[in-house]
Write a protein that holds these residues in place. Structure first.
Motif, PDB file in Angstrom:
ATOM      1  N   ILE A 185       0.861  -1.178   0.000  1.00 55.67           N
ATOM      2  CA  ILE A 185       0.000   0.000   0.000  1.00 55.67           C
ATOM      3  C   ILE A 185       0.899   1.230   0.000  1.00 55.67           C
ATOM      4  CG2 ILE A 185      -1.703   1.323   1.311  1.00 55.67           C
ATOM      5  CD1 ILE A 185      -2.723  -1.352   2.428  1.00 55.67           C
ATOM      6  N   ALA A 186       0.852   2.007  -1.074  1.00 56.88           N
ATOM      7  CA  ALA A 186       1.746   3.153  -1.215  1.00 56.88           C
ATOM      8  C   ALA A 186       1.325   4.326  -0.350  1.00 56.88           C
ATOM      9  CB  ALA A 186       1.820   3.574  -2.685  1.00 56.88           C
ATOM     10  N   ARG A 187       0.014   4.571  -0.265  1.00 57.11           N
ATOM     11  CA  ARG A 187      -0.508   5.699   0.505  1.00 57.11           C
ATOM     12  C   ARG A 187      -1.810   5.279   1.170  1.00 57.11           C
ATOM     13  NH1 ARG A 187       1.682  10.771  -1.091  1.00 57.11           N
ATOM     14  NH2 ARG A 187      -0.094  11.845  -0.177  1.00 57.11           N
ATOM     15  N   ALA A 188      -2.098   5.870   2.301  1.00 53.74           N
ATOM     16  CA  ALA A 188      -3.334   5.550   3.014  1.00 53.74           C
ATOM     17  C   ALA A 188      -3.835   6.781   3.743  1.00 53.74           C
ATOM     18  CB  ALA A 188      -3.103   4.414   4.011  1.00 53.74           C
ATOM     19  N   ASP A 189      -5.132   6.838   3.953  1.00 50.44           N
ATOM     20  CA  ASP A 189      -5.719   7.773   4.904  1.00 50.44           C
ATOM     21  C   ASP A 189      -5.626   7.126   6.292  1.00 50.44           C
ATOM     22  OD1 ASP A 189      -6.726   9.713   2.914  1.00 50.44           O
ATOM     23  OD2 ASP A 189      -8.100   8.100   2.364  1.00 50.44           O
ATOM     24  N   ILE A 190      -5.695   7.943   7.326  1.00 58.19           N
ATOM     25  CA  ILE A 190      -5.627   7.426   8.690  1.00 58.19           C
ATOM     26  C   ILE A 190      -6.794   7.958   9.499  1.00 58.19           C
ATOM     27  CG2 ILE A 190      -4.291   7.290  10.833  1.00 58.19           C
ATOM     28  CD1 ILE A 190      -1.752   7.616   9.271  1.00 58.19           C
ATOM     29  N   VAL A 191      -7.438   7.052  10.238  1.00 58.03           N
ATOM     30  CA  VAL A 191      -8.410   7.412  11.259  1.00 58.03           C
ATOM     31  C   VAL A 191      -7.846   6.882  12.565  1.00 58.03           C
ATOM     32  CG1 VAL A 191     -10.777   7.170  12.101  1.00 58.03           C
ATOM     33  CG2 VAL A 191     -10.327   7.267   9.629  1.00 58.03           C
ATOM     34  N   ALA A 192      -7.629   7.771  13.530  1.00 58.41           N
ATOM     35  CA  ALA A 192      -6.911   7.380  14.743  1.00 58.41           C
ATOM     36  C   ALA A 192      -7.626   7.896  15.973  1.00 58.41           C
ATOM     37  CB  ALA A 192      -5.488   7.929  14.708  1.00 58.41           C
ATOM     38  N   HIS A 193      -7.596   7.086  17.028  1.00 54.83           N
ATOM     39  CA  HIS A 193      -8.257   7.442  18.288  1.00 54.83           C
ATOM     40  C   HIS A 193      -7.236   7.602  19.400  1.00 54.83           C
ATOM     41  CE1 HIS A 193     -10.425   6.123  22.108  1.00 54.83           C
ATOM     42  NE2 HIS A 193     -10.979   7.273  21.786  1.00 54.83           N
ATOM     43  N   SER A 194      -7.393   8.641  20.210  1.00 55.38           N
ATOM     44  CA  SER A 194      -6.668   8.798  21.473  1.00 55.38           C
ATOM     45  C   SER A 194      -5.155   8.727  21.265  1.00 55.38           C
ATOM     46  CB  SER A 194      -7.175   7.747  22.458  1.00 55.38           C
ATOM     47  OG  SER A 194      -6.760   8.023  23.777  1.00 55.38           O
ATOM     48  N   MET A 195      -4.468   7.758  21.874  1.00 53.96           N
ATOM     49  CA  MET A 195      -3.036   7.605  21.676  1.00 53.96           C
ATOM     50  C   MET A 195      -2.686   7.416  20.217  1.00 53.96           C
ATOM     51  SD  MET A 195      -0.540   4.513  22.916  1.00 53.96           S
ATOM     52  CE  MET A 195      -1.115   3.554  21.491  1.00 53.96           C
ATOM     53  N   GLY A 196      -3.581   6.780  19.455  1.00 58.04           N
ATOM     54  CA  GLY A 196      -3.352   6.619  18.026  1.00 58.04           C
ATOM     55  C   GLY A 196      -3.203   7.947  17.315  1.00 58.04           C
ATOM     56  N   GLY A 197      -3.810   9.003  17.868  1.00 59.23           N
ATOM     57  CA  GLY A 197      -3.635  10.325  17.293  1.00 59.23           C
ATOM     58  C   GLY A 197      -2.207  10.819  17.435  1.00 59.23           C
ATOM     59  N   MET A 198      -1.585  10.551  18.575  1.00 60.28           N
ATOM     60  CA  MET A 198      -0.182  10.923  18.759  1.00 60.28           C
ATOM     61  C   MET A 198       0.699  10.173  17.764  1.00 60.28           C
ATOM     62  SD  MET A 198       0.201  11.117  22.947  1.00 60.28           S
ATOM     63  CE  MET A 198       1.789  11.973  22.890  1.00 60.28           C
ATOM     64  N   LEU A 199       0.439   8.888  17.597  1.00 62.05           N
ATOM     65  CA  LEU A 199       1.194   8.097  16.637  1.00 62.05           C
ATOM     66  C   LEU A 199       0.989   8.615  15.219  1.00 62.05           C
ATOM     67  CD1 LEU A 199       2.883   5.699  15.730  1.00 62.05           C
ATOM     68  CD2 LEU A 199       0.845   4.256  15.951  1.00 62.05           C
ATOM     69  N   THR A 200      -0.229   9.013  14.887  1.00 66.87           N
ATOM     70  CA  THR A 200      -0.516   9.520  13.550  1.00 66.87           C
ATOM     71  C   THR A 200       0.290  10.774  13.246  1.00 66.87           C
ATOM     72  OG1 THR A 200      -2.732   8.578  13.507  1.00 66.87           O
ATOM     73  CG2 THR A 200      -2.343  10.476  12.086  1.00 66.87           C
ATOM     74  N   VAL A 201       0.418  11.649  14.238  1.00 67.91           N
ATOM     75  CA  VAL A 201       1.233  12.855  14.039  1.00 67.91           C
ATOM     76  C   VAL A 201       2.656  12.480  13.680  1.00 67.91           C
ATOM     77  CG1 VAL A 201       2.166  14.918  15.161  1.00 67.91           C
ATOM     78  CG2 VAL A 201      -0.218  14.263  15.541  1.00 67.91           C
TER      79      VAL A 201
END
Length: 332
Positions: free
Chosen positions: A131-147
């Motif tokens: 998968i070359a590119r993806a959108d991300i939906v993240a919750h709570s701590m997952g938001g920190m990881l997404t950043v």
């Protein structure tokens, strides 16, 4: 056997809705059901062999050629994304739902965790799945990881949905460092009802009690595992990661389109219990913090769900899914 039987009886009494004997879970949540088949990606860190669990769910109808990563919070395994998976796959998305190392069905290492490591693991998972590119939906701590993912690997991600993210402030400004052993002892003392109270109060939940009972049950049944001390150390290491590795200074630098979905009642703030009393009330003003940060971003905006707590996608299922799909499907 007497100890296990006594533990099962105590758990059945303390956790409403638990009717069967509570045999222990393994620390990889062996025996805990996930809504879709779980695969494993082999990784390594410092010569330690690791396994990263993930669900790879194809579109239920015609696909749109796009993929979405769902990134979990600290207190919940990837299984809690069930309704979001259904909405996204129904809209044509391929949905990738990992348990980060240290969580859910993935390996529980004893070494310190870092957002840089988890970000690298997530990119390796995308590479593995081609998968070359993806959108991300993240919750709570997952938001920190997404950043951290979006800042370190900007060409790999498109739009970002941050659901009730933590890390909107630097918790080191409020709470002092706390020894890992002290936090482990406090976590080990939690009873089923104590854990329920912690979740309901810290997350300002509006859910019926039975909605979170499976997660409380899982937390308690892991305590019967012979490897429980390893699970406990890994879980507490995740708190130390959140406290010691702030991302708030990076959020305004995100160039991607970012949607914050905030529960209006959510004032979750890791470390509040360790902060001086006079500072605790100043922590976790998350809606205000999200709006301030979005105002400093080139492509950030905020939706606030009044009367909703920290688990937005479970407390406001239809509205959350509609917001996410509207954001992801909008013209680019």
């Amino acid at each position: 056997m007497r100890l296990i039987a006594a533990f099962a009886l105590a758990l059945a009494v303390a956790v409403p809705g638990l009717a069967r004997a509570a045999e222990p879970y393994g620390i990889g949540l062996e025996g805990f059901p996930y809504p879709h088949p779980v695969s494993m990606l082999t990784l390594s860190e410092d010569e330690d062999a690791l396994r990263m669990a993930y669900m790879d769910v194809k579109p239920s109808g015609a696909g749109n050629g796009r993929s979405v990563l769902l990134l979990h919070g600290r207190n919940f395994p990837a299984s809690y994304w069930d309704t979001v998976i259904t909405a996204l796959t129904g809209a044509g998305y391929r949905v990738i739902v990992p348990d980060q190392v240290g969580f859910g069905k993935s390996t529980k290492p004893l070494f310190e965790l870092s957002f840089d490591m988890l970000a690298a693991h997530t990119i390796k998972l995308l590479d593995h799945l081609q998968i070359a590119r993806a959108d991300i939906v993240a919750h709570s701590m997952g938001g920190m990881l997404t950043v951290r993912i979006a800042r370190s690997y900007p060409t790999r991600v498109d739009r970002l949905v941050l659901e009730a993210p933590i890390g909107l402030e630097d918790y080191r400004n409020f709470a002092p460092p706390v020894e890992t052993a002290q936090i482990m002892a406090a976590e080990d003392r939690l009873t089923p009802e104590g854990y329920r109270t912690q979740l309901v109060n810290n997350y300002s939940l509006t859910l019926p009690p039975e909605a979170i009972t499976p997660f409380i049950e899982a937390r308690m049944r892991i305590k019967g595992s012979a490897e429980y001390p390893r699970w406990l150390r890994s879980f507490v290491n995740s708190y130390q990661m959140i406290w010691s590795q702030p991302v708030v200074y990076e959020i305004p630098l995100l160039q991607q389109q970012v949607l914050f979905i905030m529960g209006g009642n959510d004032r979750n703030a890791p470390g509040r219990g360790f902060a001086p009393m006079e500072l605790r009330a100043r922590m976790g003003d998350n809606t205000r913090l999200a709006r301030e940060l979005a105002g400093r971003m080139p492509n950030g905006r905020v939706e606030v769900y009044d009367g909703i707590g920290h688990l937005v996608h479970m407390e406001a299922v239809q509205r959350f899914n509609a917001s996410v799909l509207s954001f992801l499907n909008a013209p680019r």
